[in-house]
Design an enzyme around this catalytic site. Structure first.
Site, short mmCIF file in Angstrom:
data_model
loop_
_atom_site.label_atom_id
_atom_site.label_comp_id
_atom_site.label_asym_id
_atom_site.label_seq_id
_atom_site.Cartn_x
_atom_site.Cartn_y
_atom_site.Cartn_z
N HIS A 99 -1.53 8.60 -0.81
CA HIS A 99 -2.00 8.13 0.41
C HIS A 99 -2.70 7.11 0.20
CE1 HIS A 99 -5.39 10.91 -0.78
NE2 HIS A 99 -5.90 9.97 0.08
N ASP A 101 -6.07 5.33 1.61
CA ASP A 101 -7.13 5.88 2.65
C ASP A 101 -7.15 4.92 4.02
OD1 ASP A 101 -8.17 7.80 1.04
OD2 ASP A 101 -9.68 6.64 -0.03
N HIS A 255 -3.13 6.91 -4.15
CA HIS A 255 -3.69 7.91 -4.87
C HIS A 255 -3.58 9.47 -4.43
CE1 HIS A 255 -6.94 6.84 -1.78
NE2 HIS A 255 -7.27 8.21 -2.10
N ARG A 270 -17.85 9.64 -1.62
CA ARG A 270 -16.81 8.33 -1.45
C ARG A 270 -17.71 7.40 -0.39
NH1 ARG A 270 -11.43 8.94 1.24
NH2 ARG A 270 -12.33 7.82 2.99
#
Length: 279
Positions: A99, A101, A255, A270
């Site tokens: 995917h 983000d 990723h 994150r």
């Protein structure tokens, strides 16, 4: 003072390891410029032994631009810009697929910064793939076919309703996120706003269909592209250690976080930097 950072490529298409840089200290203009240009070139940067606090991580991310606040993920105490990804047996991840983000908004993130805080003894690696390399290695007829097509990206594809029914508060937050994030459309091929290079911009996490095609055609084309993007040749894989930091260009990468460590626990922080509308 030597401000030159060391950059070692980890592969021909994507990834570099950076050293001689301390992210717990404010970067000088020279250091930040080197880091930025390395990111534009290598798409993913990996740094070891960076014991950054959430405050320091937020400050570093803010050097790149305005920060995104995620609609459903929990955040660090008093710092809503830092997502806490705490996964374990009773809270399995929703990112063990390929995917990009937050492509479910009109201005998907440009850059993400991920810091490891608690790790299993083994497992939990992250892989990144270059969507630039994937596009550039397509045949000319396929590139021509994809030009001008648009894909729909939907929050609900990765954040399914059943996962957020554990508490009433959690479910209400999910419902609000759905209302605020209706499906959006982005070009199947996007152009990097800095380098001008083209990249595929569809991902298994959030892309639901190619709007100009029939359902059967859309499924066939998307499956072809998903398979192509994730070829090992276009990947870099990172085996985490505590206080490692990854910085990646979210516009042109995908990723995958390996979910192979249960019943152990994995905690990551994150920060996500907003981008602009894909074109």
């Amino acid at each position: 003072m030597n401000e030159k950072i060391n950059i070692i490529a980890l592969g021909p298409y994507i990834g570099a390891q950076v050293s001689n840089l301390d992210l717990t200290r404010p970067l000088s203009a020279t250091q930040f410029e080197q880091l930025y240009h390395a990111l534009m070139r290598h798409q993913v940067l990996l740094l070891c032994d960076q014991a950054i606090t959430p405050q320091q991580q937020r400050a570093l991310a803010a050097r790149f631009g305005d920060l995104h606040i995620h609609p459903v993920y929990p955040h660090a105490e008093d710092i809503e810009e830092i997502i806490v990804l705490d996964t374990h047996q009773n809270n399995p991840p929703d990112n063990d697929n390929w995917h990009t983000d937050v492509t479910f908004i009109n201005t998907p993130p440009a850059i993400a910064i991920l810091a490891s805080k608690l790790l299993p003894e083994s497992g939990g690696d992250t892989l990144w793939a270059s969507s630039i390399a994937a596009y550039e290695t397509l045949s000319a007829p396929i590139k021509i076919m994809l030009e001008g097509l648009h894909a729909e990206h939907d929050f609900k594809k990765s954040f399914q309703e059943y996962k957020y029914r554990r508490t009433e508060e959690e479910y209400q937050r999910w419902q609000q996120a759905v209302e605020k994030n209706p499906p959006v459309q982005h070009p199947v091929i996007r152009t990097h706003p800095v380098s001008g290079r083209k990249a595929l911009f569809v991902n298994e996490g959030f892309t639901t269909r190619i709007v100009e095609l029939s359902e059967q055609e859309s499924n066939a084309v998307l499956n072809l592209l998903y398979s192509h993007i994730t070829k090992p040749e276009f990947q870099v894989r990172w085996r985490w250690h505590i206080n490692d930091v990854a910085i990646w260009d979210n516009r042109v990468t995908q990723h995958y976080a390996n979910a192979d460590y249960y019943p152990a626990r994995r905690v990551m922080h994150r920060a996500t930097v907003l981008g602009d509308g894909p074109f």
